[in-house]
Scaffold this motif. Structure first.
Motif, mmCIF file in Angstrom:
data_model
loop_
_atom_site.group_PDB
_atom_site.id
_atom_site.type_symbol
_atom_site.label_atom_id
_atom_site.label_comp_id
_atom_site.label_asym_id
_atom_site.label_seq_id
_atom_site.Cartn_x
_atom_site.Cartn_y
_atom_site.Cartn_z
ATOM 1 N N LEU A 1 3.615 -3.069 -1.659
ATOM 2 C CA LEU A 1 3.913 -2.100 -0.478
ATOM 3 C C LEU A 1 3.964 -2.418 0.972
ATOM 4 C CD1 LEU A 1 1.064 0.662 -1.605
ATOM 5 C CD2 LEU A 1 3.598 0.691 -1.755
ATOM 6 N N ASP A 2 4.908 -2.133 1.514
ATOM 7 C CA ASP A 2 5.242 -2.460 3.193
ATOM 8 C C ASP A 2 4.471 -1.382 3.830
ATOM 9 O OD1 ASP A 2 5.972 -2.978 5.689
ATOM 10 O OD2 ASP A 2 8.209 -2.628 5.305
ATOM 11 N N GLU A 3 3.058 -1.918 4.159
ATOM 12 C CA GLU A 3 2.064 -1.045 5.110
ATOM 13 C C GLU A 3 2.716 -0.747 6.470
ATOM 14 O OE1 GLU A 3 -1.826 -2.495 5.342
ATOM 15 O OE2 GLU A 3 -2.173 -2.554 3.003
ATOM 16 N N SER A 4 3.562 -1.118 6.898
ATOM 17 C CA SER A 4 4.333 -0.683 8.279
ATOM 18 C C SER A 4 5.057 0.276 8.026
ATOM 19 C CB SER A 4 5.255 -2.072 8.797
ATOM 20 O OG SER A 4 6.505 -2.213 8.141
ATOM 21 N N SER A 5 5.468 0.625 6.818
ATOM 22 C CA SER A 5 6.414 1.805 6.675
ATOM 23 C C SER A 5 5.713 2.965 6.272
ATOM 24 C CB SER A 5 7.123 1.692 5.149
ATOM 25 O OG SER A 5 6.451 1.662 4.195
ATOM 26 N N TYR A 6 4.342 3.248 6.211
ATOM 27 C CA TYR A 6 3.352 4.358 6.015
ATOM 28 C C TYR A 6 2.180 4.086 6.915
ATOM 29 C CZ TYR A 6 0.550 2.023 2.557
ATOM 30 O OH TYR A 6 -0.030 1.080 1.815
ATOM 31 N N LYS A 7 1.251 5.245 6.780
ATOM 32 C CA LYS A 7 -0.011 5.120 7.584
ATOM 33 C C LYS A 7 -1.153 5.080 6.212
ATOM 34 C CE LYS A 7 1.575 8.064 11.401
ATOM 35 N NZ LYS A 7 1.287 9.428 12.343
ATOM 36 N N GLY A 8 -2.049 4.346 6.663
ATOM 37 C CA GLY A 8 -3.335 4.296 5.965
ATOM 38 C C GLY A 8 -3.593 3.105 4.993
ATOM 39 N N GLY A 9 -2.391 2.201 5.027
ATOM 40 C CA GLY A 9 -2.677 0.987 4.107
ATOM 41 C C GLY A 9 -3.933 0.068 4.772
ATOM 42 N N LYS A 10 -4.767 -0.502 3.641
ATOM 43 C CA LYS A 10 -5.946 -1.332 3.965
ATOM 44 C C LYS A 10 -5.792 -2.598 3.395
ATOM 45 C CE LYS A 10 -8.230 2.112 5.787
ATOM 46 N NZ LYS A 10 -8.199 2.296 7.203
ATOM 47 N N ASN A 11 -4.632 -2.977 2.654
ATOM 48 C CA ASN A 11 -4.562 -4.199 2.028
ATOM 49 C C ASN A 11 -3.912 -5.353 2.517
ATOM 50 O OD1 ASN A 11 -4.993 -2.482 -0.762
ATOM 51 N ND2 ASN A 11 -6.299 -4.257 -0.625
ATOM 52 N N GLY A 12 -3.089 -5.056 3.792
ATOM 53 C CA GLY A 12 -2.403 -5.933 4.765
ATOM 54 C C GLY A 12 -1.223 -6.236 4.450
ATOM 55 N N GLU A 13 -0.601 -7.525 4.868
ATOM 56 C CA GLU A 13 0.735 -7.873 4.645
ATOM 57 C C GLU A 13 1.109 -7.981 3.339
ATOM 58 O OE1 GLU A 13 1.911 -11.159 6.975
ATOM 59 O OE2 GLU A 13 1.230 -10.201 8.940
ATOM 60 N N TYR A 14 -0.028 -8.531 2.512
ATOM 61 C CA TYR A 14 0.370 -8.360 0.909
ATOM 62 C C TYR A 14 -0.527 -7.672 0.134
ATOM 63 C CZ TYR A 14 0.872 -10.846 -3.633
ATOM 64 O OH TYR A 14 1.381 -11.046 -4.698
ATOM 65 N N HIS A 15 0.218 -6.419 -0.160
ATOM 66 C CA HIS A 15 -0.458 -5.167 -0.596
ATOM 67 C C HIS A 15 0.076 -5.141 -2.138
ATOM 68 C CE1 HIS A 15 -1.985 -0.953 -0.154
ATOM 69 N NE2 HIS A 15 -1.656 -1.174 -1.305
ATOM 70 N N PRO A 16 -0.463 -5.922 -3.153
ATOM 71 C CA PRO A 16 0.073 -5.460 -4.564
ATOM 72 C C PRO A 16 0.250 -4.142 -4.808
ATOM 73 C CG PRO A 16 -1.462 -7.373 -4.357
ATOM 74 C CD PRO A 16 -1.293 -6.592 -3.121
ATOM 75 N N HIS A 17 1.363 -3.657 -5.694
ATOM 76 C CA HIS A 17 1.341 -2.342 -5.998
ATOM 77 C C HIS A 17 1.723 -2.246 -7.664
ATOM 78 C CE1 HIS A 17 2.396 1.932 -6.123
ATOM 79 N NE2 HIS A 17 3.578 1.731 -6.609
ATOM 80 N N ALA A 18 2.155 -3.270 -8.298
ATOM 81 C CA ALA A 18 2.387 -3.302 -9.684
ATOM 82 C C ALA A 18 2.407 -4.821 -10.095
ATOM 83 C CB ALA A 18 3.842 -2.685 -10.457
ATOM 84 N N TRP A 19 1.445 -4.792 -11.261
ATOM 85 C CA TRP A 19 1.397 -6.453 -11.588
ATOM 86 C C TRP A 19 1.339 -6.468 -13.230
ATOM 87 C CZ3 TRP A 19 -2.032 -4.027 -8.096
ATOM 88 C CH2 TRP A 19 -3.278 -3.717 -8.594
ATOM 89 N N PHE A 20 1.007 -7.602 -13.570
ATOM 90 C CA PHE A 20 0.796 -7.923 -14.925
ATOM 91 C C PHE A 20 0.046 -9.143 -15.321
ATOM 92 C CE2 PHE A 20 4.900 -9.687 -14.626
ATOM 93 C CZ PHE A 20 4.896 -10.918 -15.369
ATOM 94 N N HIS A 21 -0.487 -9.317 -16.298
ATOM 95 C CA HIS A 21 -1.004 -10.621 -16.718
ATOM 96 C C HIS A 21 -1.541 -10.822 -17.918
ATOM 97 C CE1 HIS A 21 -5.689 -9.759 -16.286
ATOM 98 N NE2 HIS A 21 -5.343 -8.691 -15.904
ATOM 99 N N LYS A 22 -2.031 -12.114 -18.604
ATOM 100 C CA LYS A 22 -2.269 -12.098 -19.859
ATOM 101 C C LYS A 22 -3.986 -11.899 -20.204
ATOM 102 C CE LYS A 22 -1.158 -14.965 -23.040
ATOM 103 N NZ LYS A 22 -0.500 -14.030 -24.004
ATOM 104 N N VAL A 23 -4.333 -11.411 -21.074
ATOM 105 C CA VAL A 23 -5.725 -11.130 -21.364
ATOM 106 C C VAL A 23 -6.032 -11.655 -22.778
ATOM 107 C CG1 VAL A 23 -7.620 -9.340 -21.611
ATOM 108 C CG2 VAL A 23 -5.499 -8.971 -19.941
ATOM 109 N N GLY A 24 -6.510 -12.774 -23.184
ATOM 110 C CA GLY A 24 -6.746 -13.526 -24.099
ATOM 111 C C GLY A 24 -5.262 -13.693 -24.817
ATOM 112 N N GLU A 25 -5.035 -13.072 -25.971
ATOM 113 C CA GLU A 25 -3.806 -13.007 -26.824
ATOM 114 C C GLU A 25 -3.033 -12.108 -26.223
ATOM 115 O OE1 GLU A 25 -2.352 -15.986 -28.230
ATOM 116 O OE2 GLU A 25 -4.428 -16.805 -27.705
ATOM 117 N N GLY A 26 -3.362 -11.113 -25.391
ATOM 118 C CA GLY A 26 -2.959 -9.776 -25.129
ATOM 119 C C GLY A 26 -2.308 -9.671 -24.023
ATOM 120 N N GLU A 27 -1.413 -8.675 -23.406
ATOM 121 C CA GLU A 27 -0.796 -8.466 -22.174
ATOM 122 C C GLU A 27 -0.908 -7.056 -21.565
ATOM 123 O OE1 GLU A 27 1.643 -10.314 -19.199
ATOM 124 O OE2 GLU A 27 0.923 -10.937 -20.936
ATOM 125 N N MET A 28 -1.303 -7.204 -20.253
ATOM 126 C CA MET A 28 -1.498 -5.720 -19.757
ATOM 127 C C MET A 28 -0.506 -5.720 -18.674
ATOM 128 S SD MET A 28 -2.601 -5.835 -16.242
ATOM 129 C CE MET A 28 -3.683 -4.499 -16.002
#
Length: 245
Positions: free
Chosen positions: A184-211
């Motif tokens: 998310l670009d926090e400069s484009s809206y009001k109320g962001g709290k995570n700063g310049e790097y604001h993750p909005h969607a992500w994934f990672h491995k969990v053991g042999e699985g994936e989320m």
């Protein structure tokens, strides 16, 4: 007679090949859409379930929608190719169900968390690391700009930078090991709290699985919005076809 039998055999073979290509004879994938809430309940759950069922039907997947936590046992979970938490909230699984779900994921399960899936199971440390970040707060629903970090299969529906209206989550306890696809670009809206790097969607491995987790999906309109709906479908396709790629 021999020619007639040969003709029948060839006709059956052609029909079988065509049916296989269309998916009729392919093994149907099974998706669990879980929407149990033990806190705030989003009105968009029902439109979301409808959208996910429609996406599944278009892809020849079977869907089971449930709010019964007892479905989370080892015998049941092994039948699902993908589990979706659609705006679940609060403490939704007992200890035995937690063990079954954790084992499902770590032995090759697939999971898709949508919106309030990050507002879930705050007292379960494994889930906190697993989901990638807990919901902290949100400002009022408004338009914001989203940036695509890379041309991953799950975000191909979006341009490099785009705007949409939704409820934008701020997160705490962000897992530094997740692979972020949207910010998310926090400069484009009001109320962001995570700063310049604001993750909005992500994934990672969990053991042999994936989320995979996506922060959108608060509004009813999200589930008829072409790009967001395509995003949901692309995530589900990627997870279901995932095999340590």
């Amino acid at each position: 007679m021999k020619n007639l039998l040969l003709l029948v055999f060839l006709s059956s073979l052609i029909l079988s090949c065509n049916s296989t290509k269309s998916g009729v004879f392919l093994t149907k994938k099974n998706v669990l859409v879980f929407t149990k809430t033990n806190g705030f309940r989003h009105a968009s759950i029902e439109p979301g379930v409808t959208a996910l069922k429609e996406i599944a039907s278009e892809n020849h997947w079977a869907v089971q929608h449930s709010e019964d936590s007892l479905i989370f046992n080892s015998e049941n979970l092994k039948n699902f190719d993908l589990i979706v938490f659609l705006s679940t909230t609060g403490d939704i699984l007992g200890e035995e169900q937690q063990v079954a779900f954790q084992n499902y994921m770590e032995t090759g399960g697939k999971f898709f968390g949508i919106h309030a899936a990050s507002d879930t199971e705050y007292d379960w440390p494994w889930y906190g690391k697993f989901i990638g970040g807990y919901f902290l707060s949100h400002p009022e629903t408004q338009k914001a700009r989203i940036k695509k970090i890379e041309n991953h299969k799950t975000v191909k529906a979006f341009p490099e930078s785009f705007e949409r209206v939704d409820e934008w989550y701020n997160f705490k306890n962000l897992n530094p090991n997740v692979h972020v696809t949207l910010t998310l670009d926090e400069s484009s809206y009001k109320g962001g709290k995570n700063g310049e790097y604001h993750p909005h969607a992500w994934f990672h491995k969990v053991g042999e699985g994936e989320m995979y987790y996506t922060g959108g999906g608060h509004t009813d309109e999200s589930y008829t919005e072409p790009q967001f709906r395509q995003h949901l479908e692309d995530v589900m396709k990627w997870l279901i076809s995932y095999s340590n790629q």
